[in-house]
Design an enzyme around this catalytic site. Structure first.
Site, PDB file in Angstrom:
ATOM      1  N   GLY A  82       0.790  -1.227   0.000  1.00 50.54           N
ATOM      2  CA  GLY A  82       0.000   0.000   0.000  1.00 50.54           C
ATOM      3  C   GLY A  82       0.817   1.269   0.000  1.00 50.54           C
ATOM      4  O   GLY A  82       2.047   1.242   0.036  1.00 50.54           O
TER       5      GLY A  82
ATOM      6  N   GLU B 208      -1.272  -1.344  -6.752  1.00 52.31           N
ATOM      7  CA  GLU B 208      -1.825  -0.171  -7.441  1.00 52.31           C
ATOM      8  C   GLU B 208      -0.756   0.883  -7.650  1.00 52.31           C
ATOM      9  O   GLU B 208      -0.798   1.630  -8.609  1.00 52.31           O
ATOM     10  CB  GLU B 208      -3.049   0.377  -6.709  1.00 52.31           C
ATOM     11  CG  GLU B 208      -2.773   0.869  -5.314  1.00 52.31           C
ATOM     12  CD  GLU B 208      -3.965   1.553  -4.677  1.00 52.31           C
ATOM     13  OE1 GLU B 208      -5.097   1.096  -4.876  1.00 52.31           O
ATOM     14  OE2 GLU B 208      -3.746   2.539  -3.970  1.00 52.31           O
TER      15      GLU B 208
ATOM     16  N   SER C  41       4.745   5.471   3.961  1.00 56.37           N
ATOM     17  CA  SER C  41       6.128   5.172   4.329  1.00 56.37           C
ATOM     18  C   SER C  41       6.261   3.773   4.905  1.00 56.37           C
ATOM     19  O   SER C  41       7.232   3.065   4.638  1.00 56.37           O
ATOM     20  CB  SER C  41       6.599   6.169   5.391  1.00 56.37           C
ATOM     21  OG  SER C  41       6.413   7.480   4.937  1.00 56.37           O
ATOM     22  N   VAL C  42       5.274   3.369   5.716  1.00 62.26           N
ATOM     23  CA  VAL C  42       5.442   2.112   6.443  1.00 62.26           C
ATOM     24  C   VAL C  42       5.399   0.922   5.481  1.00 62.26           C
ATOM     25  O   VAL C  42       6.297   0.068   5.493  1.00 62.26           O
ATOM     26  CB  VAL C  42       4.388   1.988   7.571  1.00 62.26           C
ATOM     27  CG1 VAL C  42       4.484   0.640   8.244  1.00 62.26           C
ATOM     28  CG2 VAL C  42       4.577   3.113   8.591  1.00 62.26           C
TER      29      VAL C  42
ATOM     30  N   GLY D  18      -7.044   1.939  -2.119  1.00 60.57           N
ATOM     31  CA  GLY D  18      -7.298   0.577  -2.598  1.00 60.57           C
ATOM     32  C   GLY D  18      -7.211  -0.456  -1.493  1.00 60.57           C
ATOM     33  O   GLY D  18      -7.332  -1.653  -1.762  1.00 60.57           O
TER      34      GLY D  18
HETATM   35  N1  COA Z   1      -3.803   8.288  15.369  1.00 55.76           N
HETATM   36  C1  COA Z   1      -3.460   9.516  14.910  1.00 55.76           C
HETATM   37  N2  COA Z   1      -2.489   9.720  13.984  1.00 55.76           N
HETATM   38  C2  COA Z   1      -1.820   8.635  13.536  1.00 55.76           C
HETATM   39  C3  COA Z   1      -2.103   7.338  13.985  1.00 55.76           C
HETATM   40  C4  COA Z   1      -3.148   7.185  14.935  1.00 55.76           C
HETATM   41  N3  COA Z   1      -3.495   5.983  15.410  1.00 55.76           N
HETATM   42  N4  COA Z   1      -1.273   6.487  13.366  1.00 55.76           N
HETATM   43  C5  COA Z   1      -0.493   7.205  12.529  1.00 55.76           C
HETATM   44  N5  COA Z   1      -0.820   8.513  12.651  1.00 55.76           N
HETATM   45  C6  COA Z   1      -0.229   9.647  11.932  1.00 55.76           C
HETATM   46  C7  COA Z   1       1.292   9.675  12.045  1.00 55.76           C
HETATM   47  O1  COA Z   1       1.677  10.299  13.258  1.00 55.76           O
HETATM   48  C8  COA Z   1       1.678  10.485  10.822  1.00 55.76           C
HETATM   49  O2  COA Z   1       1.393  11.841  11.089  1.00 55.76           O
HETATM   50  P1  COA Z   1       2.291  13.030  10.480  1.00 55.76           P
HETATM   51  O3  COA Z   1       2.061  12.965   8.993  1.00 55.76           O
HETATM   52  O4  COA Z   1       1.725  14.254  11.113  1.00 55.76           O
HETATM   53  O5  COA Z   1       3.696  12.692  10.881  1.00 55.76           O
HETATM   54  C9  COA Z   1       0.644  10.024   9.778  1.00 55.76           C
HETATM   55  O6  COA Z   1      -0.451   9.461  10.534  1.00 55.76           O
HETATM   56  C10 COA Z   1       1.182   8.973   8.828  1.00 55.76           C
HETATM   57  O7  COA Z   1       1.590   7.870   9.585  1.00 55.76           O
HETATM   58  P2  COA Z   1       2.893   7.025   9.278  1.00 55.76           P
HETATM   59  O8  COA Z   1       3.133   6.162  10.471  1.00 55.76           O
HETATM   60  O9  COA Z   1       3.996   7.899   8.799  1.00 55.76           O
HETATM   61  O10 COA Z   1       2.384   6.025   8.165  1.00 55.76           O
HETATM   62  P3  COA Z   1       2.203   6.079   6.588  1.00 55.76           P
HETATM   63  O11 COA Z   1       2.879   7.196   5.897  1.00 55.76           O
HETATM   64  O12 COA Z   1       2.577   4.719   6.167  1.00 55.76           O
HETATM   65  O13 COA Z   1       0.621   6.309   6.412  1.00 55.76           O
HETATM   66  C11 COA Z   1      -1.701   5.738   6.502  1.00 55.76           C
HETATM   67  C12 COA Z   1      -0.291   5.505   7.079  1.00 55.76           C
HETATM   68  C13 COA Z   1      -2.655   4.794   7.205  1.00 55.76           C
HETATM   69  C14 COA Z   1      -2.129   7.186   6.740  1.00 55.76           C
HETATM   70  C15 COA Z   1      -1.641   5.462   4.957  1.00 55.76           C
HETATM   71  O14 COA Z   1      -1.088   4.200   4.727  1.00 55.76           O
HETATM   72  C16 COA Z   1      -3.014   5.520   4.324  1.00 55.76           C
HETATM   73  O15 COA Z   1      -3.498   6.580   3.976  1.00 55.76           O
HETATM   74  N6  COA Z   1      -3.684   4.350   4.176  1.00 55.76           N
HETATM   75  C17 COA Z   1      -5.021   4.279   3.626  1.00 55.76           C
HETATM   76  C18 COA Z   1      -5.001   4.079   2.151  1.00 55.76           C
HETATM   77  C19 COA Z   1      -4.342   2.796   1.781  1.00 55.76           C
HETATM   78  O16 COA Z   1      -4.020   1.954   2.602  1.00 55.76           O
HETATM   79  N7  COA Z   1      -4.121   2.593   0.523  1.00 55.76           N
HETATM   80  C20 COA Z   1      -3.430   1.376   0.138  1.00 55.76           C
HETATM   81  C21 COA Z   1      -3.793   0.827  -1.124  1.00 55.76           C
HETATM   82  S1  COA Z   1      -2.430   1.224  -2.197  1.00 55.76           S
END
Ligand code: COA
Length: 501
Positions: A266, A291, A269-270, A385
């Protein structure tokens, strides 16, 4: 006309449609529904949206913007901040856009990305008055060759009344040939999608357009905005190692071989960092059916781990972008970009038996996952997705760090504040603390795995206290909860700035 431009407009009847970005932007009217190319900051129109931003300095008008997925700053930051966007869908991932959504200034229709093409097809968004589509070429036989994403552009081109093309000559010509555009018939008349391997080519080289709809062609030299992912860290490496160990146990159990199964990973960053962790593993001849292709996929190509990658977009950091686009020939026969209704299609995901790895914001002690809403109310990015893949994959895996905001937030909670992926769609949860394999388990069997293996040690006692109190109050019911206490960690967070008791 510059020679490169002349060469890239193969359909000569369109050569006289070349205008300035301002002239093209002037075609859009107040109240229009505009379909734009672009998926995760890749292949989006850039110069016409910026001309709309300029126009908005002297004129009040609003439009609805529907796309493939998130766009770069031209639309999701600047156009949003200029007050032009009334409604946005189906995905965004921009700080400015999300702030305006959460202030109530922009409406956001969040939807499964595989569903969005059907919604265009059925007219759910209203008549699409204009399509603004980035392309790298228009062929003599009338195909629009996309750039770094295909996304929803084929269906947008089909349903839109008018088309503006942003012909982007900054993309390398070697992009031509990496697209595979297969557009299903309308539902009810549809045949099975003839795709049985991630590497299968089933469609056409580009998007067949009706030239009479093309009202303007604008020449662009703007590159895609680089992705904003942060590099892998120690904890994401630990998560990757847990995941690799989990795959090893699946091989031992006879459910996988060391080629695994086509992998979807997905956005964010993680997920990128976890995939990066495959580089030093024994797994090889991997395929990717995803995707978006982020940095990690190209690192795995370079490490000789991945044989083929199929997606709908390529979104790279600035550094990887230079490396990949400077040597695209090296990867061109190993990648395919498809429409998102194919990259994310449940039929194909189930047939190929994908391993799907997506990121959660939070998960609860029974395995429900929230990917979108911070503390239940504020939109982060959207479901994207993740639901398409998690529900239909062979293995629906969610990764997340066990904490957020320096430990003030636990990513494992008693009851998620918003449900994107129900307990039925979540097979495995991985944090830097460990793995919870939830397959085949009843809710009460999942609790010890999730709390002891995945929650941060600082929060385990609090989570056990809640669960034990719920069992005491309700007995061994299917899913013990005390509704008046289920959200107490969020209340604490609001009052004290931390979920910790
Ligand atoms: N409550 C509040 N904020 C949270 C949190 C929680 N439980 N968990 C993570 N965050 C915040 C982080 O602190 C970070 O904030 P910042 O941007 O202010 O630093 C932000 O969310 C992003 O988290 P990070 O740990 O850096 O993860 P990421 O960049 O991998 O993003 C999602 C994680 C969930 C936001 C992202 O994967 C997403 O939008 N997923 C939904 C869509 C998806 O999964 N698509 C996949 C198909 S391709």
């Amino acid at each position: 006309m510059e020679a490169t431009v002349e060469k890239r407009i193969g359909l000569k009847e369109l050569a006289d449609k070349v205008v300035t970005a301002q002239e093209a932007a002037a075609l859009i009217s107040d109240g229009d529904v505009v379909g734009m190319s672009g998926f995760t900051r890749a292949g989006d129109a850039k110069v016409v949206p910026m001309a709309l931003v300029e126009r908005a300095k002297n004129e009040k008008f609003k439009i609805d913007v529907y796309t493939g997925a998130s766009l770069g700053p031209e639309v999701d930051q600047h156009l949003a901040e200029s007050g032009v966007i009334r409604k946005r869908g189906p995905f965004q991932a921009d700080r400015a856009m999300r702030t305006l959504i959460n202030k109530g200034e922009i409406l956001f229709a969040d939807m499964h990305l595989s569903h969005s093409a059907e919604q265009y097809r059925q007219g759910i968004f209203g008549t699409v008055n204009y399509a603004i589509l980035e392309a790298s070429a228009i062929t003599p036989d009338g195909y629009l060759i996309p750039t770094t994403s295909v996304g929803n552009s084929p269906i947008i081109a089909e349903v839109a009344e008018n088309i503006i093309i942003e012909l982007n000559v900054s993309h390398p010509e070697s992009l031509i040939g990496i697209h595979d555009v297969y557009v299903p018939e309308e539902q009810g008349k549809r045949q099975p999608i003839p795709l049985t391997n991630a590497a299968d080519r089933i469609g056409e080289k580009g998007i067949k357009i009706d030239p009479s709809k093309v009202k303007a062609i604008v020449i662009s030299h703007e590159p895609d905005a680089p992705s904003l992912i942060v590099p892998p860290d120690e904890e994401t490496q630990i998560m990757a190692n847990y995941l690799l160990d989990f795959f090893r146990s699946e091989i031992k159990a006879g459910r996988l071989t060391n080629r695994l199964a086509p992998i979807q990973s997905g956005v964010g960053s993680v997920a990128n960092a976890v995939l990066d962790g495959f580089a030093d593993s024994e797994f090889e001849h991997l395929q990717v059916y995803s995707e978006v292709l982020q940095d990690a996929v190209f690192n795995l190509f370079d490490a000789g781990k991945v044989d083929f990658a199929s997606a709908t977009s390529i979104t790279l950091s600035a550094e990887l972008g230079k490396r990949v686009y400077g040597n695209l020939e090296k990867y061109a026969d190993k990648i395919l970009l498809r429409p998102q209704e194919i990259s994310n299609h449940p039929e194909v995901i189930r047939r190929l038996g994908l391993i799907s790895i997506n990121t959660a914001l939070e998960a609860d002690i029974y395995g429900n996952v929230n990917s979108t809403h911070v503390s239940g109310s504020k939109m982060m990015n959207g479901i994207g997705g993740s639901g398409d893949f998690a529900r239909n994959a062979r293995l629906g895996i969610f990764v997340t760090k066990s904490y957020a905001k320096g430990g003030a937030i636990s990513s494992i909670v008693p009851m998620v504040s918003h449900v994107d992926h129900t307990e039925h769609d979540v097979d495995v949860i991985v944090t830097e603390q460990g793995v919870a394999d939830l397959r085949g388990l009843a809710p009460r069997e999942r609790v010890p795995l999730i709390i002891n293996n995945c929650a941060h040690p600082d929060y385990r006692e609090q989570l056990w206290d809640y669960y034990n109190a719920a069992v005491e109050a309700k007995g061994n019911v299917q899913t013990p909860h005390i509704l008046s206490r289920a959200y107490e960690m969020y209340e604490l967070l609001e009052k004290t700035g931390s979920m910790k008791k």
